[in-house]
Design a protein around this motif. Structure first.
Motif, PDB file in Angstrom:
ATOM      1  N   UNK A   1      49.241  -7.203   9.533  1.00 33.83           N
ATOM      2  CA  UNK A   1      48.274  -6.129   9.764  1.00 33.83           C
ATOM      3  C   UNK A   1      46.881  -6.474   9.250  1.00 33.83           C
ATOM      4  N   UNK A   2      46.688  -7.701   8.776  1.00 34.02           N
ATOM      5  CA  UNK A   2      45.357  -8.121   8.348  1.00 34.02           C
ATOM      6  C   UNK A   2      44.547  -8.578   9.563  1.00 34.02           C
ATOM      7  N   UNK A   3      43.290  -8.957   9.307  1.00 32.31           N
ATOM      8  CA  UNK A   3      42.403  -9.374  10.395  1.00 32.31           C
ATOM      9  C   UNK A   3      41.825 -10.753  10.107  1.00 32.31           C
ATOM     10  N   UNK A   4      41.361 -11.393  11.153  1.00 31.85           N
ATOM     11  CA  UNK A   4      40.632 -12.643  11.016  1.00 31.85           C
ATOM     12  C   UNK A   4      39.259 -12.476  11.655  1.00 31.85           C
ATOM     13  N   UNK A   5      38.321 -13.265  11.200  1.00 32.27           N
ATOM     14  CA  UNK A   5      37.007 -13.357  11.831  1.00 32.27           C
ATOM     15  C   UNK A   5      36.801 -14.808  12.250  1.00 32.27           C
ATOM     16  N   UNK A   6      36.066 -15.005  13.326  1.00 27.84           N
ATOM     17  CA  UNK A   6      35.756 -16.356  13.771  1.00 27.84           C
ATOM     18  C   UNK A   6      34.534 -16.291  14.677  1.00 27.84           C
ATOM     19  N   UNK A   7      33.981 -17.453  14.989  1.00 28.96           N
ATOM     20  CA  UNK A   7      32.772 -17.536  15.804  1.00 28.96           C
ATOM     21  C   UNK A   7      33.075 -18.387  17.040  1.00 28.96           C
ATOM     22  N   UNK A   8      32.585 -17.936  18.192  1.00 33.11           N
ATOM     23  CA  UNK A   8      32.684 -18.736  19.403  1.00 33.11           C
ATOM     24  C   UNK A   8      31.285 -19.043  19.927  1.00 33.11           C
ATOM     25  N   UNK A   9      31.198 -20.130  20.678  1.00 29.39           N
ATOM     26  CA  UNK A   9      29.960 -20.487  21.368  1.00 29.39           C
ATOM     27  C   UNK A   9      30.306 -20.730  22.820  1.00 29.39           C
ATOM     28  N   UNK A  10      29.738 -19.926  23.708  1.00 31.73           N
ATOM     29  CA  UNK A  10      29.940 -20.062  25.142  1.00 31.73           C
ATOM     30  C   UNK A  10      28.565 -20.154  25.788  1.00 31.73           C
ATOM     31  N   UNK A  11      28.236 -21.310  26.299  1.00 28.52           N
ATOM     32  CA  UNK A  11      26.881 -21.516  26.783  1.00 28.52           C
ATOM     33  C   UNK A  11      25.912 -21.476  25.618  1.00 28.52           C
ATOM     34  N   UNK A  12      24.911 -20.609  25.709  1.00 26.19           N
ATOM     35  CA  UNK A  12      23.956 -20.462  24.610  1.00 26.19           C
ATOM     36  C   UNK A  12      24.250 -19.233  23.754  1.00 26.19           C
ATOM     37  N   UNK A  13      25.368 -18.562  24.019  1.00 24.33           N
ATOM     38  CA  UNK A  13      25.702 -17.317  23.327  1.00 24.33           C
ATOM     39  C   UNK A  13      26.685 -17.564  22.201  1.00 24.33           C
ATOM     40  N   UNK A  14      26.300 -17.135  21.016  1.00 20.88           N
ATOM     41  CA  UNK A  14      27.153 -17.231  19.834  1.00 20.88           C
ATOM     42  C   UNK A  14      27.684 -15.833  19.513  1.00 20.88           C
TER      43      UNK A  14
ATOM     44  N   UNK B   1      39.491  -9.992  14.890  1.00 28.78           N
ATOM     45  CA  UNK B   1      40.729  -9.858  15.656  1.00 28.78           C
ATOM     46  C   UNK B   1      41.894  -9.602  14.720  1.00 28.78           C
ATOM     47  N   UNK B   2      43.024  -9.188  15.316  1.00 30.47           N
ATOM     48  CA  UNK B   2      44.258  -9.108  14.548  1.00 30.47           C
ATOM     49  C   UNK B   2      44.621 -10.504  14.051  1.00 30.47           C
ATOM     50  N   UNK B   3      45.511 -10.549  13.074  1.00 28.76           N
ATOM     51  CA  UNK B   3      45.901 -11.842  12.511  1.00 28.76           C
ATOM     52  C   UNK B   3      46.573 -12.740  13.537  1.00 28.76           C
ATOM     53  N   UNK B   4      47.104 -12.168  14.614  1.00 28.21           N
ATOM     54  CA  UNK B   4      47.711 -12.981  15.664  1.00 28.21           C
ATOM     55  C   UNK B   4      46.688 -13.408  16.713  1.00 28.21           C
ATOM     56  N   UNK B   5      45.414 -13.070  16.510  1.00 26.82           N
ATOM     57  CA  UNK B   5      44.364 -13.440  17.446  1.00 26.82           C
ATOM     58  C   UNK B   5      44.177 -12.465  18.585  1.00 26.82           C
ATOM     59  N   UNK B   6      45.049 -11.475  18.692  1.00 30.64           N
ATOM     60  CA  UNK B   6      44.947 -10.487  19.764  1.00 30.64           C
ATOM     61  C   UNK B   6      43.996  -9.362  19.356  1.00 30.64           C
ATOM     62  N   UNK B   7      43.630  -8.532  20.336  1.00 39.85           N
ATOM     63  CA  UNK B   7      42.755  -7.394  20.054  1.00 39.85           C
ATOM     64  C   UNK B   7      41.383  -7.792  19.566  1.00 39.85           C
ATOM     65  N   UNK B   8      40.872  -8.944  20.009  1.00 34.02           N
ATOM     66  CA  UNK B   8      39.577  -9.422  19.532  1.00 34.02           C
ATOM     67  C   UNK B   8      38.454  -8.477  19.929  1.00 34.02           C
TER      68      UNK B   8
END
Length: 438
Positions: free
Chosen positions: A174-187, A192-199
């Protein structure tokens, strides 16, 4: 080109540390916005002992948007410590007194039953019960009245309950994770949930976002933004999207990390001309310099008890990890194998320190047992970065490149159980595991 190696000059060169700087336009911040599922989970290298369990479809689940039993099953299987047993025929819920003999015959040691009921106010009442199939014992259950958007959270809490009852250790589903993505020029900074879902998107910007770090209460994320054409540290309220400035001093402001009590942060500032470590009050004020060297001192993180700080320095000629008192001083070197050790992450139980070490040109995740000083490589990949411990200290999340793709991985501390959370698109980096929900 914008050179992010100013913030960490020893960062692995394979990593996306030379990023194009887009035109300076206002960044976008908002309360969390949900996105489509971005991950798929692949588990490998299971441990030596697994708990055989079964979970049946929750009665009334058709009225809900989430399959509670499926989420519980996926959570427990992903931990690597549970093995799913196909259910016996029949309909059960939390009020049933099941005949456990058929479950024993199938080899199940435990069974989860439950129901989902829609309430008059639009919420759902999610109920469950856990059975010890071998002993024929009722191990208890709970009820979670939740809104439609919190159905996944209710399922994760059920998984936490089952995990703790059967292993004796607190679950982190039930914990959460944070992360950063880069798609094109957008950061984009995601939560998200700890399983990566519900981002859900917490922040989007044409300029780089790096170094997210959860506050101990899970309500805020500190991070570094380049929207001002220089690294500046902000604190971001996860629920509302509001943010406040933490550090915009002369030169570079980078690598924020909260103290265990949430009252202070450490960060790397270049007020003196070179990167040094400073202590800042979470409510603002003048920073206090903690290191006094002509070397590069960076990537500070507090120990679990808040009495010391781990950091990276090249004062010995190459980047190595050191530990000093929380007030500065008494610095002692911790890493001695190899000439390149960076990115320390302290476990909440105070036993371990995860870090990245360069071994024969490969950047691999290592774990240092603080009591013995023994360091062990726990990954087989060659481009690992940004490790972060789960709040129960049993798992580590990190970014890597696996099978030709950017990916987030989780691993047990001994390296035997790994889950790959592969992104659907864009670069994935800077993972940070959040605290237990309060």
């Amino acid at each position: 080109m914008l050179d992010l190696t100013r913030l960490n000059p020893w960062a692995p060169t394979r990593r996306r540390h030379l990023l194009s700087a887009a035109a300076a336009i206002p960044f976008l911040a908002w309360p969390l916005r949900e996105a489509a599922a971005q991950f798929r989970v692949e588990v490998s290298g299971v441990g030596l002992t697994q708990f055989p369990f079964s979970v049946v479809a929750f009665r009334g689940n058709d009225a809900a948007s989430e399959d509670i039993a499926a989420i519980v099953r996926a959570d427990l299987e992903r931990s690597g410590q549970f093995r799913f047993v196909n259910p016996a025929p029949g309909v059960l819920d939390e009020t049933s007194r099941p005949d456990l003999a058929p479950w024993r015959d199938r080899g199940a040691d435990s069974l989860v039953t439950g129901s989902v009921m829609r309430l008059a106010d639009g919420r759902f009442d999610v109920r469950f019960r856990l059975w010890d199939v071998v002993r024929g014992q009722d191990l208890g259950g709970l009820s979670y009245p939740v809104g439609p958007q919190a159905l996944r959270l209710a399922a994760h809490r059920i998984s936490d309950y089952v995990f703790e009852k059967l292993t004796g250790e607190k679950g982190v589903f039930s914990t959460r994770i944070a992360y950063v993505t880069k798609a094109g020029s957008r950061h984009t900074l995601w939560v998200a949930d700890a399983d990566g879902e519900g981002a859900r998107s917490a922040l989007s910007s044409p300029e780089p976002i790096i170094s997210p770090n959860w506050a101990p209460n899970g309500a805020q994320l500190a991070y570094v933004s380049f929207e001002a054409r220089k690294p500046v540290i902000y604190a971001h309220d996860v629920a509302t999207g509001r943010r406040r400035l933490l550090a915009n001093f002369k030169g570079s402001n980078s690598a924020p990390a909260w103290s265990p009590d949430g009252r202070q942060l450490v960060a790397t500032l270049s007020l003196s001309g070179n990167a040094q470590i400073y202590l800042m009050d979470a409510n603002g004020g003048d920073p206090k310099r903690l290191t006094q060297t002509s070397s590069i001192d960076t990537e500070p993180v507090f120990s679990a008890d808040g009495k010391s700080i781990f950091f990276v320095s090249d004062r010995g000629g190459s980047p190595q990890i050191y530990q000093m008192d929380a007030g500065g001083g008494n610095a002692r070197r911790l890493t001695f194998n190899g000439n390149y050790n960076i990115s320390p992450s302290a476990s909440p139980d105070g036993r371990w320190l995860a870090f990245i070490s360069r071994v024969n040109g490969a950047f691999r995740l290592h774990v240092l047992e603080l009591a013995s000083g023994k360091a062990t490589a726990i990954s087989e990949t060659s481009a690992d970065e940004s490790p972060s411990f789960a709040p129960n200290s049993r798992m580590i999340i990190y970014a890597t490149r696996d099978k030709g793709q950017e990916a987030l991985m989780t691993t047990s501390v001994d390296g035997r159980i790994k889950s790959r959370l592969a992104g659907a698109q864009g670069d994935i980096r800077e993972p940070e595991w959040g605290p237990f929900l309060r």
